[in-house]
Write a protein that holds these residues in place. Sequence first.
Motif, PDB file in Angstrom:
ATOM      1  N   PHE A  26       0.849  -1.182   0.000  1.00 40.76           N
ATOM      2  CA  PHE A  26       0.000   0.000   0.000  1.00 40.76           C
ATOM      3  C   PHE A  26       0.890   1.239   0.000  1.00 40.76           C
ATOM      4  O   PHE A  26       1.877   1.312   0.731  1.00 40.76           O
ATOM      5  N   THR A  29       0.961   7.198   2.929  1.00 43.02           N
ATOM      6  CA  THR A  29       0.107   8.388   2.829  1.00 43.02           C
ATOM      7  C   THR A  29       0.613   9.539   3.687  1.00 43.02           C
ATOM      8  O   THR A  29      -0.062  10.555   3.799  1.00 43.02           O
ATOM      9  N   ALA A 231      -3.186  -7.182   2.291  1.00 42.65           N
ATOM     10  CA  ALA A 231      -3.297  -6.993   0.842  1.00 42.65           C
ATOM     11  C   ALA A 231      -4.142  -8.085   0.212  1.00 42.65           C
ATOM     12  O   ALA A 231      -4.947  -7.825  -0.696  1.00 42.65           O
ATOM     13  N   THR A 234      -7.999  -7.627   0.901  1.00 44.19           N
ATOM     14  CA  THR A 234      -8.621  -6.517   0.184  1.00 44.19           C
ATOM     15  C   THR A 234      -8.925  -6.874  -1.269  1.00 44.19           C
ATOM     16  O   THR A 234      -9.701  -6.174  -1.924  1.00 44.19           O
ATOM     17  N   ASP A 263      -9.720   1.646   4.965  1.00 43.69           N
ATOM     18  CA  ASP A 263      -9.160   2.862   4.384  1.00 43.69           C
ATOM     19  C   ASP A 263      -7.708   2.618   3.966  1.00 43.69           C
ATOM     20  O   ASP A 263      -6.917   2.017   4.712  1.00 43.69           O
ATOM     21  N   GLU A 264      -7.350   3.101   2.792  1.00 45.77           N
ATOM     22  CA  GLU A 264      -6.008   2.841   2.267  1.00 45.77           C
ATOM     23  C   GLU A 264      -4.920   3.419   3.166  1.00 45.77           C
ATOM     24  O   GLU A 264      -3.855   2.809   3.347  1.00 45.77           O
ATOM     25  N   ALA A 268      -2.113   1.170   4.897  1.00 47.32           N
ATOM     26  CA  ALA A 268      -0.698   1.456   4.637  1.00 47.32           C
ATOM     27  C   ALA A 268       0.073   1.612   5.942  1.00 47.32           C
ATOM     28  O   ALA A 268       1.178   1.081   6.105  1.00 47.32           O
TER      29      ALA A 268
END
Length: 381
Positions: A26, A29, A231, A234, A263-264, A268
């Motif tokens: 991921f 962010t 991963a 998802t 939520d990504e 992550a």
Amino acid sequence: MTVLRPTSFDIATGTVLGVDPPPSRFAPTGVPDPLDALDAAVLPALSRPPCVVSFSGGLDSSLVLAVAVRAARREGFPDPVPVTWRFVGAPRADESDWQERVIRALRVGGSWQILRADDDLDLIGPVARRLLHRYGVVHPVNLHLHLPLAELATGGSLLTGGGGDQILAGWRRPPATSLRARLWWLRHTARTRQGPAEMFPWLRPTVAREVHRAHRAEQRAEPRRLGHRIAWHTGRRDLRTTCSALSTLAAEHRAVAIHPLLDEGFLAALSSRYGDRRGIGRDDLLAAIVRDTLPAEITAPRRKARFLEVFFRAPTREFVRSWDGTGADPELVDVDALRQLWTRWPIPGGTASLVQQLWLAANPAGPTDPARSSTDVEVTS
């Protein structure tokens, strides 16, 4: 919005199998702490009031509610609105004690709404019928319990704990440390080692063998390392189809469905911080994420509720007893075997989608069906 739908094979077998190739990782962010990332994930929902939280009292929904309450009070948003189902005649689904503990700890009793249901949430009860007539058979079979919540969230947002069972727990549990846990694991293992005829007795033998092989292969394919597990989950059709259906349901009421545990940014951060850990259980992972920054009631271990008796009620019992054998796909379903299974109660949980499909075939939507009207359930604030 187009909803992802289960196939005829999915409905007949009671499974939604398949995994898309997972991303290698991921993308970061800029929010490295998982709890901070979860906090950021709830802000879009809080900025669209009313922010309704699907709150069962379980670990996942309690975590989402606690993070949302903390973020709302810090940022000056209205408190989120926890909405909870209470069920008559379903003691295994009773989570009222934990619900009340969490609500007291977070001091949100003033906005808490409790919906009460008897046969209302049956697979083909009054709430499910509105959903079936609007969308047809969707996945999961219990999606209709979110229909009244989506109505309460009209024009705003709906927060769920979706993805928690997969992201935080998964199937590969850590070794049992207590006698009670070991006994549970032995019983669970015995069930999962059933052959095709025992797991899928209502299917044609060739179909039962096919889905049994696919089901076992998917379970064995779940990675042990947390980052890879996240991963992998998802990409599962099961999870993607569920999220699609919830998003469509919310959009019909001008609301947005948000699942912070998927939520990504959260995934992550979780992968970056703990992704190399193997076999970590939900309790340990939650403790690592929260680090005593939320009330102890949020992450305290609790019994997992069981909901079959919520959805298998009088309307389903009456329908399966009177079913005349028509409507099922004979290439997939052994109609005689299914009719025999449906003479006993409770019926196999894997036939739930077939109940809805066959009921809908016998009771198609009419021009005046109230697909969008409010559900007739008792609401307590």
